[in-house]
Structures are given as C-alpha cells and as structure tokens.
Design an enzyme around this catalytic site. Structure first.
Site, PDB file in Angstrom:
ATOM      1  N   TRP A 101       0.417  -0.670   0.551  1.00  0.00           N
ATOM      2  CA  TRP A 101       0.016   0.328  -0.076  1.00  0.00           C
ATOM      3  C   TRP A 101       0.481   1.052  -0.103  1.00  0.00           C
ATOM      4  CZ3 TRP A 101      -2.457   1.225   5.550  1.00  0.00           C
ATOM      5  CH2 TRP A 101      -1.380   0.822   6.698  1.00  0.00           C
TER       6      TRP A 101
ATOM      7  N   HIS B 234      -7.052  19.896  -6.441  1.00  0.00           N
ATOM      8  CA  HIS B 234      -7.353  20.739  -7.857  1.00  0.00           C
ATOM      9  C   HIS B 234      -6.620  20.253  -8.550  1.00  0.00           C
ATOM     10  CE1 HIS B 234     -10.549  23.046  -7.460  1.00  0.00           C
ATOM     11  NE2 HIS B 234     -10.196  23.175  -5.535  1.00  0.00           N
TER      12      HIS B 234
ATOM     13  N   HIS C 288     -10.454  16.510 -11.999  1.00  0.00           N
ATOM     14  CA  HIS C 288     -11.406  17.427 -10.193  1.00  0.00           C
ATOM     15  C   HIS C 288     -12.036  17.917 -11.261  1.00  0.00           C
ATOM     16  CE1 HIS C 288      -8.723  20.655 -11.643  1.00  0.00           C
ATOM     17  NE2 HIS C 288      -9.733  21.246 -10.115  1.00  0.00           N
TER      18      HIS C 288
ATOM     19  N   HIS D 190     -14.975  26.951  -3.726  1.00  0.00           N
ATOM     20  CA  HIS D 190     -13.410  26.923  -4.403  1.00  0.00           C
ATOM     21  C   HIS D 190     -13.690  28.364  -4.303  1.00  0.00           C
ATOM     22  CE1 HIS D 190      -9.980  26.636  -6.404  1.00  0.00           C
ATOM     23  NE2 HIS D 190     -10.874  25.977  -7.806  1.00  0.00           N
TER      24      HIS D 190
END
Ligand SMILES: O=C(O)C(=O)c1ccccc1S
Ligand SMILES: [Mn+2]
Length: 261
Positions: free
Chosen positions: A64, A72, A76, A82
């Site tokens: 992992w 952003h 996205h 924002h």
C-alpha cells in the site's frame, strides 16, 4: 402492464452491451501537469505517491501507498466554495453537495477545430446558438462539456505557457453567463487544466467560468479526456468527488454512459 424499472433497464443495457462506459479521466501521475498561478500565489501540488510497504518487512503480505495531491490535481471536480463568489452558498463543499447532482445528462460542444487553429479559442454565445440550432436547446440541469481535444497534448504543450502566462481555450464571460442564466446548467467541463481559458485572469470578471459557475452554485470539471468519444447529446455522466470535509474540490473518476447504435 408494469412499467420497466429504469434501474433494471440500465443494468440490462449495460450487461447486453447496449451502453458503452467511457472513462473521461486522466491517470493520476506525478508527471501530469497542474495549474501554475502567478508566483505570488499559493500553487497546486502535483500527485505524489510514497510506498508504505510492498510484501516486505514493512508489511509481509500487503502492499500500500500514501498519496498526496491538491484538491485540484488532475481530472477533478470544483465545488462552489472554491471561488469567493460561492463562498456563502449552502451545500457548497464536496461533502455537502446533494448526491443526485453527481449523476446527470451531458451535452458536448465541439470546439476542437477552432482550438486546433487558435490556442486561445473562445466558446461564445454565437457558437452555443449554432450548436442549439443543430442539436436542440440545452436541457436544464445538463452538464456542458467544451471539447477542444486539448487532452491529446502532453508535457509543456498542455499548459502552453508563454511569457504572458498560459494560453488555452475557454468560455467568454458572456457564454458562461448564458449557460447558467438562460439554460440553468448543472456544471461546465473542460479538457484543459481549468474551466477558464488560460488567459482567464484578463477577463472581467477575472476567471469568469469560476466566478459565475460557483457564484450560481454550479460545478466545474477539468482535465478530462476522451470527450471526442461522446455524442453531442444523449450521454450521461457520473462525477462524484471524494467526500472531503469542507472540501473545495477533489480528483475523481468521471465516467460517461453512452447509448450504442
Ligand atoms: O479550479 C482550478 O483548478 C483552477 O483552474 C484554478 C484554481 C485556483 C486559481 C485559479 C484557477 S483558474
Ligand atoms: Mn479546479
């Protein structure tokens, strides 16, 4: 006679191959460009990944990683908070937007020819009118994608930086205002690094797509690809951002469902 359950219809169409699933997402990759703002401002982080373990002493049976990026980075979603124009709206963060807003119909306005001739090609109300003359009125609550084939560019050509900043296509203030005020769209999507043109800072207001979309509680999708695989009308998208507490946006997988035949 019992009406067909729309969810059953969709799942059988998916199983029978009657619906194509198109991935509109770039791979999150440290080499994928991010928006570069004037040097006096904070900057967007590129995607980074750090291994935690890989079937070794740090974790014998598992692999992992930790990843870091900006909200952003890459393909996205932009939420209304924002932008300063959306800062006081209700449900304006990625974790508070109603989930039904993440599934909806999409129309695609093909600006690829113009964008191939002019790095600063603009989507104008006139282009929208010509599109509607051919394809019909943009339905309310639709997403509108501006196809530019900009996703086929790589490296420096994608941000296309010149001495006076980036040069890439986008909507005029009038075009984005028309889509919001006259057509009630849900959001606006692009292949370029932002929903605004590269020279968006020089419009009035600066960055008009961000200013008007988010000020009206609408959303943005950017850095998408494969818009050339979508029909002008008739497709739908899934675009659910990560459920980040108070988040202004997030990288996400954008999938389109396209009817075949
Ligand atoms: O939302 C974005 O990723 C984006 O394009 C952007 C972000 C911050 C400032 C200006 C812009 S223009
Ligand atoms: Mn953004």
């Amino acid at each position: 006679e019992k009406l067909a359950n729309p969810v059953e219809l969709l799942s059988s169409a998916l199983l029978s191959g009657g619906v194509e699933v198109v991935d509109l997402t770039h791979t999150l990759d440290p080499d994928f460009p991010v928006i570069v703002l004037p040097p006096e401002f904070g900057q967007c982080a590129r995607f980074r990944m750090e291994e935690i373990s890989s079937y070794d002493h740090r974790g014998p049976a598992w692999k992992w990683n930790t990843f870091t990026c900006s909200e952003h980075t890459g393909t996205h979603f932009d939420a209304p908070i924002h932008w300063i124009s959306g800062k006081d709206l209700p449900n304006n963060t990625v974790d508070s937007i109603p989930p039904e807003h993440f599934v909806g119909s999409v129309v695609v306005i093909d600006c690829s020819e113009g964008s191939a001739q002019d790095d600063d090609f603009e989507l104008t109300p006139e282009i929208i009118a010509a599109w509607e003359a051919e394809h019909g009125r943009i339905p309310p609550a639709s997403w509108v994608f501006m196809r530019t084939d900009w996703s086929k560019r790589s490296g420096a050509a994608y941000l296309n930086m010149r001495d006076d900043g980036p040069h890439s296509p986008g909507p005029t203030p009038e075009a984005i205002k028309f889509l919001i005020d006259e057509r009630g769209i849900r959001g606006f999507g692009t292949e370029t690094v932002g929903t605004d043109a590269g020279q968006g800072a020089h419009y009035t207001p600066p960055y008009p797509a961000h200013f008007y979309l988010h000020g009206a509680g609408k959303y943005g999708l950017q850095c998408m690809c494969n818009l050339d695989q979508l029909p002008a009308t008739g497709a739908m998208i899934f675009c659910a951002p990560l459920k980040i507490k108070g988040g202004t946006g997030s990288p996400l997988r954008v999938l389109a469902l396209v009817p075949k035949g």
